[in-house]
Design a protein around this motif. Structure first.
Motif: not given
Length: 153
Positions: A137-153
């Protein structure tokens, strides 16, 4: 003997809609995000959906590409999480490739228990993220947070 206590005001009633979580830099977190999950394993799909819902995500699920397209026809998702190996020889990478022309370049993460070089190469060539199963779970949350930050949505 007596004690005097001042009466406190009642807390405001919670809203029916969750307030978006704001992360550093002003970017919205996972809460309130619309997520599409695609996995041909019903148990894995349900478990991941529960995890994301616990983080405040609005989750739609599908077992294959046809169901995923039908879900997206009803409403766009802000994140896609696809299993790599789907039924009938389909892959999450191929599915993302078919859906993006119709529904846009949505951030997409591929999940896979297959640690083989061919899987890693296919995901990398499609410029998608890859996270190994079983998902932590923590790895998933970290990856998703980074993806969202990179996409700026």
């Amino acid at each position: 003997f007596s004690v005097g206590v001042a009466r406190a005001a009642a807390p405001p009633s919670p809203s029916s809609q969750p307030a978006p979580v704001v992360a550093q830099g002003g970017a919205r977190g996972l809460a309130g995000r619309r997520v599409l999950l695609v996995d041909n394993d019903a148990d894995a799909l349900a478990a991941l959906a529960r995890l994301l819902e616990g983080w405040g995500c609005a989750v739609a699920t599908a077992a294959d590409g046809a169901q995923a397209a039908a879900v997206l026809e009803r409403g766009q998702a802000e994140l896609w999480l696809f299993d790599y190996h789907l039924d009938d020889g389909d892959t999450g990478v191929a599915l993302a490739g078919r859906l993006r022309p119709r529904f846009g370049a949505v951030p997409c993460l591929i999940l896979s228990a297959d640690a083989g070089e061919a899987t890693r190469r296919a995901v990398q060539e499609a410029d998608l993220g890859l996270l190994s199963k079983p998902v932590r779970p923590l790895a998933l949350k970290s990856v998703l947070d980074r993806m969202l930050a990179a996409s700026r949505i």
